[in-house]
Design a protein around this motif. Structure first.
Motif, mmCIF file in Angstrom:
data_model
loop_
_atom_site.group_PDB
_atom_site.id
_atom_site.type_symbol
_atom_site.label_atom_id
_atom_site.label_comp_id
_atom_site.label_asym_id
_atom_site.label_seq_id
_atom_site.Cartn_x
_atom_site.Cartn_y
_atom_site.Cartn_z
ATOM 1 N N ASN A 3 0.869 -1.165 0.000
ATOM 2 C CA ASN A 3 0.000 0.000 0.000
ATOM 3 C C ASN A 3 0.905 1.213 0.000
ATOM 4 O OD1 ASN A 3 -1.979 1.873 0.174
ATOM 5 N ND2 ASN A 3 -2.704 1.282 2.199
ATOM 6 N N GLY A 5 2.224 4.962 -2.358
ATOM 7 C CA GLY A 5 1.712 5.985 -3.230
ATOM 8 C C GLY A 5 2.716 7.080 -3.446
ATOM 9 N N ALA A 39 -4.320 -4.930 -8.825
ATOM 10 C CA ALA A 39 -3.854 -3.635 -8.342
ATOM 11 C C ALA A 39 -5.037 -2.677 -8.420
ATOM 12 C CB ALA A 39 -2.701 -3.116 -9.187
ATOM 13 N N PHE A 41 -5.950 1.357 -7.945
ATOM 14 C CA PHE A 41 -5.414 2.709 -7.807
ATOM 15 C C PHE A 41 -6.525 3.653 -7.378
ATOM 16 C CE2 PHE A 41 -2.485 0.616 -10.547
ATOM 17 C CZ PHE A 41 -1.250 1.152 -10.210
ATOM 18 N N TYR A 53 -2.073 3.128 -4.140
ATOM 19 C CA TYR A 53 -2.510 1.841 -4.661
ATOM 20 C C TYR A 53 -2.437 0.784 -3.583
ATOM 21 C CZ TYR A 53 2.256 0.033 -4.848
ATOM 22 O OH TYR A 53 3.502 -0.417 -4.519
ATOM 23 N N ALA A 55 -2.032 -3.552 -3.848
ATOM 24 C CA ALA A 55 -1.805 -4.611 -4.829
ATOM 25 C C ALA A 55 -1.276 -5.852 -4.125
ATOM 26 C CB ALA A 55 -0.799 -4.153 -5.886
#
Length: 85
Positions: A3, A5, A39, A41, A53, A55
């Motif tokens: 997690n 970004g 994934a 976003f 995100y 994933a």
């Protein structure tokens, strides 16, 4: 599950919801027989907004996958859409 970004941090409530959704997706894929990854976003709808995100793969592999996806998608941009069934 990763997690990560870029840009500004997403509010904690959004981040927690992303984790929850990611776990739900991973469970659903596993129940359906596995063999797939995902994934998700989430981004702010403003110039320079944050992009986060969640994933089920390492960021390095996600970036490689995104590059492949963008390459294939850019090749197909000028193709007409397939006929509707």
């Amino acid at each position: 599950m990763n997690n990560n970004g870029q840009g500004h941090a997403v509010e904690d409530r959004i981040r927690e919801e992303m984790r929850h959704i990611g776990n739900h997706i991973a469970d659903g894929i596993e129940k359906a027989g596995g063999g797939y990854g995902f994934a998700l976003f989430v981004f702010e709808r403003r110039p320079g907004g944050s992009v986060n995100y969640v994933a089920d793969l390492h960021m390095r592999h996600l970036v490689e996958l995104m590059k492949e996806f963008i390459e294939r998608t850019e090749r197909d941009l000028d193709r007409p859409p397939p006929p509707r069934r």
